[in-house]
Design an enzyme around this catalytic site. Structure first.
Site, PDB file in Angstrom:
ATOM      1  N   HIS A 215       0.814  -1.216   0.000  1.00 30.71           N
ATOM      2  CA  HIS A 215       0.000   0.000   0.000  1.00 30.71           C
ATOM      3  C   HIS A 215       0.851   1.271   0.000  1.00 30.71           C
ATOM      4  CE1 HIS A 215      -4.120  -1.738   1.316  1.00 30.71           C
ATOM      5  NE2 HIS A 215      -3.456  -2.584   0.552  1.00 30.71           N
ATOM      6  N   SER A 219      -0.011  -1.207  -6.130  1.00 31.62           N
ATOM      7  CA  SER A 219       0.201  -2.438  -6.883  1.00 31.62           C
ATOM      8  C   SER A 219       0.890  -2.159  -8.213  1.00 31.62           C
ATOM      9  CB  SER A 219      -1.140  -3.125  -7.153  1.00 31.62           C
ATOM     10  OG  SER A 219      -1.792  -3.482  -5.958  1.00 31.62           O
ATOM     11  N   LYS A 243     -14.128  -9.198  -8.360  1.00 27.79           N
ATOM     12  CA  LYS A 243     -13.205 -10.014  -9.152  1.00 27.79           C
ATOM     13  C   LYS A 243     -12.545 -11.077  -8.275  1.00 27.79           C
ATOM     14  CE  LYS A 243     -10.105  -9.168 -13.046  1.00 27.79           C
ATOM     15  NZ  LYS A 243      -9.412  -8.137 -13.809  1.00 27.79           N
ATOM     16  N   ASP A 244     -12.189 -10.708  -7.045  1.00 24.34           N
ATOM     17  CA  ASP A 244     -11.625 -11.672  -6.100  1.00 24.34           C
ATOM     18  C   ASP A 244     -12.633 -12.750  -5.736  1.00 24.34           C
ATOM     19  OD1 ASP A 244      -9.075 -10.686  -5.975  1.00 24.34           O
ATOM     20  OD2 ASP A 244      -9.396  -9.472  -4.183  1.00 24.34           O
ATOM     21  N   GLU A 287       7.537 -33.770  -0.101  1.00 27.64           N
ATOM     22  CA  GLU A 287       6.279 -33.338  -0.701  1.00 27.64           C
ATOM     23  C   GLU A 287       6.551 -32.652  -2.041  1.00 27.64           C
ATOM     24  OE1 GLU A 287       2.561 -33.330   1.367  1.00 27.64           O
ATOM     25  OE2 GLU A 287       3.825 -34.928   0.574  1.00 27.64           O
TER      26      GLU A 287
END
Length: 405
Positions: A215, A219, A243-244, A287
């Site tokens: 912030h 972005s 959108k998320d 893994e």
């Protein structure tokens, strides 16, 4: 002197927020926060990774209420969770599958940052915090994988902790301190359980710093062009919250498929066998999310150099802002580097395949070549291409790109 405080809003929430500005801070960060208006769906993976972290913490706390960190009871306590605890199977599978989903999301998030140059100035600290989150995730996942005390858990812990024994002079002392003895024992399980419970909260703290750094300068975006005017931005809510939500829906469909239909697909069958230090598994593999780094470890014949190479493959990510010499952020405007990026991505997948294959024959040589290319990409290709490449012309601002689309 401090600036004049904002006027108190009516109601209980207003009274509390005037004294402890929780809600106003959330509103500024999640509602009024102005973001570039050309973000694509790859920017969803940052929010999805946050959801994954919350899921892992919540399910981990509930599982800890029934788990017994003791070598004689750990395996049986996991079986007790699966068979006797109400919806214990769902908790355990959500936590186990959630770890794999978390790494998938974070790896996509990292590769998105690599492609669009999100590590470049002024976001170097943002990128470094992201790499630190990845390192802490790996430590947390490794310790969690040891806790069921199955056959692969035991031997995986044996192999990984042996890395510390190759450190010159202090290696044996460090190894004994980590294990709490000369072998994997009850002290090891207790230490790993305590750290596995603690580290997710440390990750949460780093995530908060990561968001603060995000912030601070805003972005990045697919063009890599800096925001110049208010017309280049839109509020985070409702545009990106919706959108998320769409991204969350797709993610949870995939997540639910693995939980209910293929919960053990990403695990190893040997971990349903109680740990036996007298029987070595035919093929010890970590893994899946550790396989590329495991391949790098095995590619180097010398144990100490192999460990150094493995850790260097992650540490080198911290230095990308200074290794990449190009003035252009996004690979969308770097036609030459874009080709090398996809070769690097394919090489990373190849390393994962080699990490799962036996360390013999042609697999050894392929692993060595893939390891060499991994470091060659960062140490040679990025600096050289960044200096010699002629990038495409950048748009004057985001609005120009937005109109073209």
């Amino acid at each position: 002197m401090a600036g004049a405080p904002k006027p108190q809003q009516p109601g209980i929430i207003g009274w509390l927020d005037y004294r402890l500005p929780i809600f106003s801070t959330m509103k500024e960060s999640l509602v009024d926060y102005m973001t570039p208006k050309n973000l694509n769906y790859f920017w969803n993976f940052g929010s999805i990774s946050g959801i994954c972290l919350v899921i892992q913490i919540l399910t981990g706390i509930l599982l800890a209420m029934h788990y017994t960190p003791h070598v004689d009871h750990a395996f049986n306590s996991v079986e007790h969770i699966m068979r006797d605890v109400n919806y214990g199977w769902l908790l355990r599978y959500t936590h186990a599958v959630g770890a794999s989903m978390f790494f998938i999301v974070v790896y996509i998030h990292v590769f998105r940052g690599l492609y669009y140059g999100s590590y470049k100035s002024p976001r170097e600290v943002l990128w470094a915090l992201g790499v630190l989150i990845l390192l802490t995730m790996m430590a947390t996942a490794f310790m969690g994988y040891v806790l069921p005390n199955g056959q692969m858990s035991l031997w995986g812990a044996q192999v990984i902790t042996n890395f510390f024994g190759v450190i010159p002079v202090v290696g044996d002392s460090v190894l004994e301190w980590i294990r709490g003895g000369h072998s994997i024992n009850n002290a090891t399980l207790n230490r790993f359980f305590a750290l596995h419970y603690l580290l997710p909260f440390i990750i949460m703290g780093i995530v908060i710093l990561h968001l603060v750094a995000l912030h601070t300068h805003g972005s990045n975006n697919p063009t890599g062009v800096d925001v110049k005017t208010k017309k280049d931005t839109i509020p985070f809510h409702p545009y990106y919250t919706l959108k998320d939500c769409f991204g969350f829906g797709i993610f949870f469909i995939v997540f639910a498929y693995f939980i209910f239909y293929e919960p053990n697909y990403l695990g190893h069958a040997d971990n349903y066998i109680p740990a036996n230090p007298l029987v070595t598994p035919a093929h010890i593999v970590p893994e899946w999310y550790f396989l590329p780094f495991y391949a790098i470890l095995r590619a180097v014949p010398d144990p100490l150099l192999g460990v150094i190479a493995m850790f260097s493959s992650i540490v080198i990510l911290f230095f990308l802002p200074w290794l990449d010499k190009s003035p252009v952020r996004s690979s969308s405007y770097r036609p030459v580097y874009r080709v090398f990026f996809w070769i690097f991505a394919a090489n990373a997948v190849l390393l994962g395949f080699i990490g799962a294959a036996p360390a013999e024959g042609i697999y050894v040589w392929i692993g060595r070549l893939a390891t060499l290319y991994y470091f060659f990409h960062f140490l040679v290709i990025m600096p050289v291409v960044g200096k010699l490449e002629t990038p495409r012309k950048l748009p004057a601002n985001l609005s120009e790109t937005y109109k073209k689309h």
